[in-house]
Write an enzyme that holds these catalytic residues in place. Structure first.
Site, short mmCIF file in Angstrom:
data_model
loop_
_atom_site.label_atom_id
_atom_site.label_comp_id
_atom_site.label_asym_id
_atom_site.label_seq_id
_atom_site.Cartn_x
_atom_site.Cartn_y
_atom_site.Cartn_z
N TYR A 1 0.60 -1.14 0.04
CA TYR A 1 0.09 0.05 0.30
C TYR A 1 1.00 1.22 0.03
O TYR A 1 0.45 2.24 -0.47
CB TYR A 1 -1.08 0.00 1.34
CG TYR A 1 -1.97 0.99 1.16
CD1 TYR A 1 -2.99 0.79 0.06
CD2 TYR A 1 -2.38 1.70 1.92
CE1 TYR A 1 -4.12 1.76 -0.23
CE2 TYR A 1 -3.62 2.91 1.94
CZ TYR A 1 -4.24 2.70 1.03
OH TYR A 1 -5.23 3.48 0.73
N LYS B 1 -3.48 8.50 3.69
CA LYS B 1 -4.80 8.05 4.45
C LYS B 1 -4.79 8.52 5.66
O LYS B 1 -5.90 8.86 6.46
CB LYS B 1 -5.07 6.61 4.17
CG LYS B 1 -5.38 6.34 2.48
CD LYS B 1 -6.63 7.27 2.11
CE LYS B 1 -7.13 6.61 0.79
NZ LYS B 1 -8.06 7.38 0.21
#
Length: 262
Positions: A163, A170
């Site tokens: 990721y 995020k």
């Protein structure tokens, strides 16, 4: 505005008017949200990135008689133009759904420690700070309070292989949710992050080994499956409704329970 609204007997969005940012195609999370918001009675304006994306999105929004505007948050003025259009059309806004994320592939696929300054800044601007900007633009026109929603992922809370740079981005987005909920709460504006499990969207296809990420989520999830766009849309609609007026500042998972197990 004290936020003490009479609670509805049932969840609906009749009379609500709002904006959904980031529809890419029929598989995008923004489309799942838009479809459910519309089905529950809301009036919606949607955005897509550009004319290339419009080819995929226009048939979807036309079928619902939803107006579609282009909006690239990296281009100065396009966000404010979209908000101005909504205010001119309706006079107010009741909800905004921000479903936009992007990072340069070279940085996304590489180690976080070797991410470029420019790439990290671009990812932060598009994926996180644009949520703050849209909040600042819309809040003066949310006369009856309302909801601001953004899309996050479990990688904001824990390190998820492949990721990469989007995890810290995020995490910043979720911090924005908490601070904006504090600042906008006196206006009756609630702010949340929705954190779905992995969903096979076009944006997700840029993540390395995404098929394995989905397979791992299925193995790990107590429900034993991935979530659907309809389930994400249902949570979005609830958070935009008056049934959720006592909630703000949260990251709410809709991931089959993945976040709750090791």
């Amino acid at each position: 505005m004290n936020g003490r609204l009479p609670l509805p007997d049932s969840i609906h969005l009749q009379g609500k008017r709002g904006l959904v940012l980031g529809v890419a195609n029929e598989h995008s999370i923004a489309w799942g949200c838009l479809r459910r918001l519309h089905a529950m009675g809301a009036e919606v304006v949607a955005t897509c990135l550009n004319d290339k994306a419009r080819q995929h999105v226009q048939p979807l929004t036309d079928a619902l008689h939803v107006q579609l505007l282009n909006c690239d948050v990296m281009h100065d003025g396009e966000l404010s133009d979209v908000v101005a259009h909504c205010v001119q059309t309706w006079g107010r806004l009741d909800f905004v759904v921000h479903s936009i994320a992007w990072a340069p592939l070279a940085d996304l696929h590489g180690p976080v420690a070797r991410s470029s300054r420019q790439g990290f800044s671009q990812a932060m601007d598009v994926s996180a700070h644009s949520f703050a900007r849209i909040a600042g633009l819309c809040a003066p026109f949310m006369h009856n309070g309302g909801s601001l929603l953004a899309m996050s992922y479990l990688g904001a809370d824990e390190a998820v292989a492949h990721y990469g740079m989007m995890g810290p981005v995020k995490a910043a987005l979720e911090a924005l949710v908490r601070y904006m909920s504090l600042e906008l709460g006196p206006l009756g504006i609630r702010v949340h992050a929705i954190s779905p499990g992995p969903v096979p969207t076009r944006a997700a296809s840029g993540i390395e080994d995404f098929d394995e990420l989905m397979a791992s989520a299925i193995r790990k999830a107590p429900l034993g499956r991935l979530v659907t766009l309809d389930e994400i849309g249902a949570l979005c609609a609830f958070l935009c409704s008056d049934a959720s007026t006592g909630m703000t500042g949260q990251t709410i998972f809709v991931d089959g329970g993945c976040h709750a197990v090791s």
